[in-house]
Design an enzyme around this catalytic site. Structure first.
Site, mmCIF file in Angstrom:
data_model
loop_
_atom_site.group_PDB
_atom_site.id
_atom_site.type_symbol
_atom_site.label_atom_id
_atom_site.label_comp_id
_atom_site.label_asym_id
_atom_site.label_seq_id
_atom_site.Cartn_x
_atom_site.Cartn_y
_atom_site.Cartn_z
ATOM 1 N N TYR A 79 0.857 -1.194 0.000
ATOM 2 C CA TYR A 79 0.000 0.000 0.000
ATOM 3 C C TYR A 79 0.882 1.229 0.000
ATOM 4 C CZ TYR A 79 -5.010 -0.199 -0.019
ATOM 5 O OH TYR A 79 -6.298 -0.258 -0.442
ATOM 6 N N GLU A 81 -0.522 4.824 -0.496
ATOM 7 C CA GLU A 81 -1.317 6.040 -0.733
ATOM 8 C C GLU A 81 -0.483 7.265 -0.436
ATOM 9 O OE1 GLU A 81 -4.685 4.540 1.595
ATOM 10 O OE2 GLU A 81 -5.964 5.522 0.117
ATOM 11 N N ASP A 256 -7.058 14.496 -23.981
ATOM 12 C CA ASP A 256 -7.016 13.068 -23.652
ATOM 13 C C ASP A 256 -6.404 12.354 -24.866
ATOM 14 O OD1 ASP A 256 -7.528 10.407 -23.281
ATOM 15 O OD2 ASP A 256 -9.654 10.638 -22.812
ATOM 16 N N THR A 285 -3.955 6.826 -21.618
ATOM 17 C CA THR A 285 -3.803 5.456 -21.145
ATOM 18 C C THR A 285 -2.399 5.022 -21.532
ATOM 19 O OG1 THR A 285 -4.652 4.619 -23.242
ATOM 20 C CG2 THR A 285 -6.231 4.806 -21.438
ATOM 21 N N LYS A 288 -2.648 1.392 -25.001
ATOM 22 C CA LYS A 288 -3.136 1.333 -26.391
ATOM 23 C C LYS A 288 -1.924 1.485 -27.312
ATOM 24 C CE LYS A 288 -7.302 3.668 -24.756
ATOM 25 N NZ LYS A 288 -8.521 2.920 -24.698
ATOM 26 N N ARG A 294 -1.974 -1.986 -18.711
ATOM 27 C CA ARG A 294 -3.230 -1.240 -18.591
ATOM 28 C C ARG A 294 -3.059 -0.197 -17.497
ATOM 29 N NH1 ARG A 294 -6.535 -3.806 -21.607
ATOM 30 N NH2 ARG A 294 -8.026 -2.144 -21.289
HETATM 31 N N1 PLP Z 1 -10.014 8.085 -22.993
HETATM 32 C C1 PLP Z 1 -10.096 7.642 -24.247
HETATM 33 C C2 PLP Z 1 -9.942 8.632 -25.372
HETATM 34 C C3 PLP Z 1 -10.314 6.293 -24.500
HETATM 35 O O1 PLP Z 1 -10.428 5.856 -25.756
HETATM 36 C C4 PLP Z 1 -10.454 5.402 -23.396
HETATM 37 C C5 PLP Z 1 -10.700 3.951 -23.581
HETATM 38 O O2 PLP Z 1 -11.191 3.438 -24.489
HETATM 39 C C6 PLP Z 1 -10.377 5.918 -22.107
HETATM 40 C C7 PLP Z 1 -10.153 7.265 -21.943
HETATM 41 C C8 PLP Z 1 -10.592 5.045 -20.909
HETATM 42 O O3 PLP Z 1 -9.530 4.232 -20.666
HETATM 43 P P1 PLP Z 1 -9.673 2.995 -19.611
HETATM 44 O O4 PLP Z 1 -10.435 1.957 -20.301
HETATM 45 O O5 PLP Z 1 -8.245 2.642 -19.318
HETATM 46 O O6 PLP Z 1 -10.344 3.561 -18.407
#
Ligand code: PLP
Length: 491
Positions: A79, A81, A256, A285, A288, A294
Site C-alpha cells: 500500500y 497512498e 485526452d 492510457t 493502447k 493497462r
Molecule cells: N479516454 C479515451 C480517449 C479512450 O479511448 C479510453 C478507452 O477506451 C479511455 C479514456 C478510458 O480508458 P480505460 O479503459 O483505461 O479507463
C-alpha cells in the site's frame, strides 16, 4: 517485414529474451496451475487465441514480455497512498523509486514539466485531471476569497456554497458519434453528470473537425474546460488551434491522448499535433498505441501539477505499484529509437488499410486516415455495425463496432466498424499485409446478409455465406504464421 524489436530482442547481454521469457512463463503457469488450474488454462488459451486472430481493435496492442512480467511481482502487495516521499503508509521506499522512475520516463518521453503515474486507467486519469482543474480554477480562488487555506477550515454554509460552485461548471468535448469518448461529457458517464456539458461535432459532409464551429461553440458556451482528444476520429488534430480557442474564452485545455499517445511518443505527431506543449493538462492510457500495461498517466503544466499530485486521495486509492513499475518499463521501451520506427509504421499501415478499403469501393468516415484508426461505414454493405462485427469475428477478424457521425442505428447497433493498426504492426505486419486485411474484411462483409425478422431486417442477426469464414481464416493464418506473436515464446 520482421516483428518489432521490443518483442523479440535480447534485454541483457548474453540473454536470449524469448528463452528467458518462456522459462519465466512456464514456471509462473505451473505455480498458478497448482492453485487454480482453470485460470492457468484460460491464460494459456488467451495467448493461443491472440496468436490465431487478426486483432484490429484500435485500443489494443501486445505489451512486451518485459512489461508483462513486471506486473507479476510483490510490488502488488504494498500500500502506498500519497505521493513520492510523502505516503500515508510506512515502508514505501521502493514504491517511491518505482513511481519516480515511471514519472521521469514520462516527463522525458513527452517533454512534460510534470507527470503523475498513479491513475489505474484512462478514466481515472481523466477524473484526476477534471478535479485538478476544478481545484485550481474554482476551489483555490474561492478558498482565498473566504480567507481559508483548506476545505476543512470552512463552516458548513461556505462549504455548501463551494460545493455548489464546483458542481456547476461547463465542459465542452467532442461528441460520442464524432469520435469523442464517454468521459468527455457523455451523459451516462460521471463527466456528463458533474459538468454542464455540451459537445462539438464534425462537419456533416467531410466528417472533419471544423475549428471555426468549435470556436463559435466555445465563444457561446464559455466552458471552464475544453476537452480535446478522441477514441474514434481517424484524423490528426491541431492542438495549437485548440489552445488558441481555449485561451480566447478563458478555458483550460485538457487533451485526452489515450488513443494516440504512441504516435506522440514516437514523434509521428509533432508541432501543432503534439498536445503536450499546448494543453494545460494531458491525460493518456498506457496500454493502447503506447504499448504498455493497462493504466493511465496525467501530464501537466506547472500551474496544475500540485492539484494533479493530489489525485490520491482526491479520486484514487492506493496506487498499483506493480503496474507503475510496468509503466516505467514500457516508457523506457518507448524512449528507444525503435519505438519511433514502430509508431511511423502504425501510421503508414493505417493508410495502407484505408487505401485497401477505398480501392475496393468501401466508404470510410472522413474518406481516409492520418492516424492509427480507420472507421468503416458498413451501411453500404447493408449491415449494422453489430452484424459486421459478429460476422468478422466468425472469420477470426477481431474488431469493434462503432458509431459514425449522425449514426442511423444508434450507439448499440451502430453503423461503423473501427479498425486500428497498433497491434498487428507490433507483430510485424506491413502495408502489403494490411492491404490483404482490407481484402479479407470486404470479402466477409460482401458475403454477410442481414437475417429477416418478422418486423423487417434484424439489426443483430445475419448469415455468412458458406465457406467464407474458412477462406478468410486460412488466408489470415498464413499472415499470422509469417508474423508470429511473441516469436520463440513457448509455454
Ligand atoms: N479516454 C479515451 C480517449 C479512450 O479511448 C479510453 C478507452 O477506451 C479511455 C479514456 C478510458 O480508458 P480505460 O479503459 O483505461 O479507463
Amino acid at each position: 517485414m520482421t516483428a518489432d524489436a521490443v518483442t523479440t530482442s535480447s534485454t541483457a547481454p548474453g540473454v536470449e529474451y524469448a528463452d528467458t521469457a518462456s522459462a519465466a512463463y512456464r514456471a509462473a503457469l505451473q505455480v498458478i496451475e497448482s492453485v487454480e488450474p482453470r485460470i492457468a488454462a484460460a491464460t494459456r488459451k488467451e495467448l493461443a487465441d491472440q496468436r490465431d486472430s487478426l486483432k484490429l481493435i484500435a485500443s489494443e496492442n501486445y505489451a512486451s514480455p518485459a512489461v508483462l512480467l513486471t506486473m507479476g511481482t510483490w510490488l502488488s502487495d504494498k500500500y502506498a497512498e500519497g505521493t513520492i516521499g510523502h505516503r500515508f503508509y510506512a515502508g514505501c521506499q521502493n514504491v517511491d523509486v518505482v513511481e519516480s522512475v515511471a514519472a521521469e520516463h514520462a516527463r522525458e518521453l513527452f517533454g512534460a514539466p510534470y507527470a503523475y503515474a498513479q491513475p489505474h486507467s484512462g478514466i481515472d486519469a481523466n477524473l484526476v485531471a477534471f478535479w485538478a482543474i476544478l481545484a485550481t480554477r474554482v476551489e483555490a480562488p474561492a478558498l482565498a476569497e473566504l480567507g481559508a487555506k483548506h476545505v476543512n477550515d470552512l463552516n458548513e454554509a461556505d462549504w455548501e456554497g463551494l460545493r455548489n460552485k464546483l458542481g456547476n461548471q461547463r465542459l465542452l468535448g467532442m461528441s460520442l458519434d464524432a469520435g469523442g469518448h464517454l468521459t468527455h461529457g457523455f451523459r451516462p458517464n460521471i463527466s456528463g453528470k458533474m459538468f454542464h456539458q455540451r459537445s462539438y461535432g464534425t462537419d456533416p459532409e467531410t466528417g472533419l473537425l471544423d475549428y471555426d464551429k468549435l470556436a463559435a461553440a466555445a465563444r457561446e458556451f464559455k466552458p471552464l474546460i475544453l476537452v480535446g482528444g478522441y477514441s474514434a476520429y481517424p484524423r490528426r488534430v491541431n492542438f495549437a488551434k485548440l489552445r488558441e480557442i481555449a485561451d480566447e474564452v478563458g478555458a483550460t485545455l485538457m487533451v485526452d491522448m489515450a488513443h494516440f499517445a504512441g504516435l506522440v511518443a514516437g514523434k509521428v505527431f509533432t508541432g501543432d499535433e503534439d498536445p503536450v506543449p499546448h494543453a494545460h493538462v494531458t491525460t493518456t492510457t498506457t496500454h493502447k498505441s503506447l504499448r504498455g500495461p493497462r493504466g493511465g498517466l496525467v501530464l501537466a503544466q506547472p500551474e496544475y501539477s500540485d492539484a494533479v499530485d493530489k489525485g490520491c486521495p482526491m479520486v484514487l486509492g492506493g496506487p498499483l505499484s506493480h503496474v507503475m513499475a510496468a509503466k516505467a518499463v514500457a516508457l523506457a521501451e518507448a524512449r528507444q529509437p525503435s519505438f519511433q520506427a514502430y509508431a511511423q509504421r502504425v501510421a503508414d499501415n493505417a493508410k495502407a488499410l484505408a487505401e485497401g478499403f477505398l480501392k475496393r469501393g468501401a466508404r470510410l468516415v472522413t474518406g481516409g486516415t492520418d492516424n492509427h484508426i480507420v472507421l468503416l461505414d458498413v451501411t453500404s454493405f447493408g449491415l449494422t455495425g453489430r452484424q459486421a462485427e459478429s460476422a468478422l469475428l466468425d472469420a477470426g477478424v477481431v474488431t469493434n463496432r462503432n458509431s459514425i457521425p449522425a449514426d442511423p442505428n444508434g450507439a448499440w447497433y451502430t453503423s461503423g466498424i473501427r479498425f486500428g493498426t497498433p497491434a498487428l504492426t507490433t507483430r510485424g505486419f506491413g502495408a502489403a499485409e494490411f492491404d490483404r486485411v482490407a481484402e479479407l474484411v470486404v470479402d466477409v462483409l460482401t458475403n454477410t446478409q442481414p437475417t429477416q425478422a418478422s418486423n423487417g431486417p434484424s439489426k443483430a442477426k445475419y448469415t455468412l455465406a458458406d465457406g467464407t469464414a474458412e477462406r478468410v481464416h486460412a488466408a489470415s493464418a498464413e499472415m499470422l504464421a509469417a508474423n508470429p506473436l511473441y516469436p520463440g515464446l513457448t509455454l
